[in-house]
Design an enzyme around this catalytic site. Structure first.
Site, mmCIF file in Angstrom:
data_model
loop_
_atom_site.group_PDB
_atom_site.id
_atom_site.type_symbol
_atom_site.label_atom_id
_atom_site.label_comp_id
_atom_site.label_asym_id
_atom_site.label_seq_id
_atom_site.Cartn_x
_atom_site.Cartn_y
_atom_site.Cartn_z
ATOM 1 N N GLU A 1 2.187 -2.958 -5.061
ATOM 2 C CA GLU A 1 2.168 -2.490 -6.449
ATOM 3 C C GLU A 1 2.552 -3.578 -7.436
ATOM 4 O O GLU A 1 1.889 -3.765 -8.455
ATOM 5 C CB GLU A 1 3.085 -1.267 -6.622
ATOM 6 N N HIS B 1 8.658 11.360 -4.269
ATOM 7 C CA HIS B 1 7.272 11.624 -4.688
ATOM 8 C C HIS B 1 7.249 12.646 -5.819
ATOM 9 O O HIS B 1 6.368 13.496 -5.877
ATOM 10 C CB HIS B 1 6.441 12.175 -3.524
#
Ligand SMILES: Cc1ncc(C[n+]2csc(CCOP(=O)(O)OP(=O)(O)O)c2C)c(N)n1
Ligand SMILES: [Mg+2]
Lengths: 323, 340
Positions: free
Chosen positions: B64, B132
């Site tokens: 990322e 998440h």
């Protein structure tokens, strides 16, 4: 070729653990699809030999870190089916009292940090666990489970390098199942193997047949001994395959049919059953019996989990700080 | 004028397709976004786009911080990347590139550079536990240099994404997992219908413009994304109790449409702000503080915030339900401010 010379009790225990993990995953999948089990799941079907072979080389006091796909690691490290199932159902009897869920299974009392669902996140953490062992002069070893995909995170470079320069008692275990989620490893890694990256850090690295539980065990044993005797980390690349979706209802259409077919023929439980039968270390009846025992254990755990108390809503506010 | 009814996931997909056709400098970069037989990112937004734009759908390694930096580099050289993470939580791994580089590059250059990076990140608590679930709006609000948009409907998703891609500044779009309307294997349980009739015409929703979703005289409720939908439900409930709620969807957090909000506060004198992330230092804190500074003469009740508790998101359903502001909790907050 698999090594020989192990006693049947040891071998059958490896077999039992792999079957336990496979049946656990299958049961969980149905419970999830039926809508009985909350959350999401990442099954490790096909990769059981990695978890079982590596954890068989560990002492109870050794500590593992795991990933978004942690069920196999948890069961292999000694978390009970009851504790794991309870957590997946979000019950207070779960190993994280329902706070963690599938992706954060773990219990430090059993030598497993709650699984880390951030890809690569566990790599520096395992390195830190190993640093503590070294500083405290404890003869314990840290094992970091990760997927092939995790080796492209910056955390891989940072974590493995620190393990290497400080000669820490840690083993980095890459379960290379050829995909990071849906992306083929060949799209995102230029080298032929992942293990050859180890050379850049100055540590040994090997690529092993990760569907051969004994080969995994032998390689892990060697790496663990190396770590425990102060010689530093090893990178183990275990070649394997996920014979199920990445998560939930994923039909894995990105896996070519031919590849899937070959993988099914190469899956670790069937292979190990053949090994045991060929050498007459067990007969089919014994293997069937193991499967049955395992199923009973799982069914009992499901019933217990469903009967176990749910956390109270306000329990949300507990467990943040020590004081 | 023909219209099509589309979910947010479908609408974003068509919007990206349109932008890529319109401008060949536009490209997508992210994980699992361009795999045949795959999912089109985590929530099907880019599904199939690789067939039409084989060389402009950059399927990255799981890196990322790396690919957000790549997006920045490409943007400074004149391309217009759309970078996405699978869950907003993973943007935390790219905070160096997002906050230290992307947000600041133009400023540090004395205004000489432009950084037309569009970023997309799914937020929301959806049964997956603490890593998440996070809504990153409060993490990025104090990072000057990034515009932030939050579409609650497919219409706004298209209009805001067009604005973002065409804008020369970095824009982060937060999208809600329960509003996508993703189908098949990627469907979400507990999803809410946020589909809209999407006009054929090339409309945009300007960044920085709020919308009044429901007019009312008694209380102003401010909310984005899933919380906006729940606020509308709460308003419908409260109507039966004789409380007339105005629901404002800011749609953009940076820049923020103070005019629309203040006009509403002048009318109602009462404010409830709803958000899905922990209360401490959240979006609501910023809005409440500004209104307290600038609108005190118009307020007839204390400002109320409805938010998650100051903990990570728990996994077990009873705790998760407690965690995320419910319709009833929003309604109760409105009742409280009307009792003044
Ligand atoms: C930092 C981060 N990025 C992305 C994801 C989403 N994600 C979850 S699993 C996964 C693939 C991981 O691949 P690999 O490491 O090979 O493990 P495998 O799933 O094959 O077991 C991705 C991209 C994540 N959880 N964390
Ligand atoms: Mg993998």
């Amino acid at each position: 070729m698999s090594p020989t010379g192990y006693g049947p009790d040891f071998l059958l225990d490896l077999y039992r653990q792999m079957v336990l993990i496979r049946h656990f995953e299958e049961r969980v999948k149905y419970l999830f699809l039926e809508g009985v089990m909350p959350g999401t799941i990442h099954q490790c079907n096909g990769q059981e030999a990695c978890a079982v072979g590596v954890c068989a080389a560990l002492e109870p006091a050794d500590v593992i870190t795991s990933t978004h796909r942690p069920h196999g690691h948890a069961l292999a490290k000694g978390i009970t089916v009851v504790e794991a199932m309870g957590e997946l159902f979000g019950r207070t009897t779960g190993c994280c009292k329902g706070k963690g869920g599938s992706m954060h299974l773990g219990d430090l009392a059993k030598g497993m940090v709650p699984a880390i669902a951030i890809v690569g996140g566990g790599i520096p953490v395992a390195t830190g666990i190993a640093l503590a062992f070294k500083m405290k002069k404890e003869k314990r070893v840290a094992v970091c489970f990760m997927g092939d995909g995790a080796t492209n995170e910056g955390a891989f470079h940072e974590g493995v390098n620190m393990g290497a320069i400080w000669t820490l008692p840690v083993v980095y275990v890459v379960e290379n199942n050829l995909y990071g989620a849906s992306t083929p490893v060949s799209w995102v890694v230029r080298t032929k193997t992942i293990s050859e990256r180890s050379r850049l850090y100055g540590i040994p690295g090997v690529t092993i047949d990760g569907n051969d539980v004994l080969a995994v065990y032998v390689a892990a044993k060697k790496a663990v001994r190396r770590a425990r005797t102060g010689k530093g980390p090893t990178l183990l690349e275990l070649m394997t395959y996920r014979i199920t979706g990445h998560s939930r209802r994923d039909p894995a259409l990105y896996q070519p049919e031919e590849e899937k077919k070959r993988a099914l023929e190469n899956e670790p439980i069937g292979r190990f059953a053949k090994y045991l039968l060929d050498r007459q270390l067990a007969d089919q009846r014994r293997l069937d019996q193991i499967a049955e025992e395992v199923d009973q254990e799982i069914e009992a755990a499901v019933e217990m989990a469903l009967a176990a108390p749910q956390p109270k809503p306000e329990d949300t506010l507990q467990d943040l700080f020590v004081a | 004028m023909t219209m099509k009814r589309l979910s947010i996931a479908e609408a974003l997909r068509e919007c990206i397709r349109g932008e890529m056709r319109r401008d060949e400098r536009v490209f997508c970069i992210g994980e699992d976004i361009a795999v045949r037989g795959g999912w089109g990112g985590a929530f099907t937004v880019t599904l199939g786009l690789e067939k039409e734009f084989s060389d402009r759908m950059i399927n990255t390694p799981i890196s990322e911080n790396g690919f957000f930096g790549v997006a920045l580099g490409a943007a400074m050289m004149g391309l217009r990347p759309i970078a996405d993470v699978q869950y907003a939580d993973f943007a935390l791994l790219a905070m160096d590139q997002i906050v230290n580089q992307i947000a600041k590059m133009r400023y540090m250059s004395g205004g000489k550079l432009t950084v037309p990076v569009t970023m997309r990140a799914p937020v929301g608590v959806t049964g997956r536990g603490a890593q998440h679930s996070q809504s990153l709006e409060p993490f990025l609000l104090p990072a000057p240099g990034i515009k932030i948009v939050c579409p609650a409907t497919a219409y706004d998703a298209v209009g805001l994404l067009r604005s973002a891609v065409r804008c020369d500044d970095p824009v982060m779009m937060f999208e809600h997992k329960l509003l996508y309307g993703s189908k098949g294997a990627r469907a979400e349980s507990g999803a809410i219908d946020a589909s809209s009739e999407i006009p054929e015409e090339d409309y945009v929703v300007p960044i920085g413009r709020a919308v009044v979703r429901r007019e009312g005289a008694d209380v102003t409720v401010i909310a984005t994304l899933l919380m906006m939908h729940r606020s509308l439900q709460a308003a419908a409930l409260l109507e039966q109790e004789g409380i007339d709620v105005e629901v404002i969807d800011p749609r953009s957090l940076v820049p923020f449409d103070w005019d629309t909000v203040k006009a509403s506060v002048v009318k109602t004198g009462r404010v409830v702000i709803v958000e899905e992330s922990p209360k401490r230092n959240g979006v609501g804190a910023e809005i409440a503080a500004t209104l307290a500074e600038e609108m005190i003469d118009h307020l007839t009740a204390p400002i109320k915030r409805v938010a998650a508790p100051n903990t990570p998101a728990p996994f077990a359903p009873p705790m998760e339900e407690y965690y995320v502001p419910s319709v009833e909790r929003i309604a109760e907050a409105v009742r409280q401010v009307t009792s003044y």
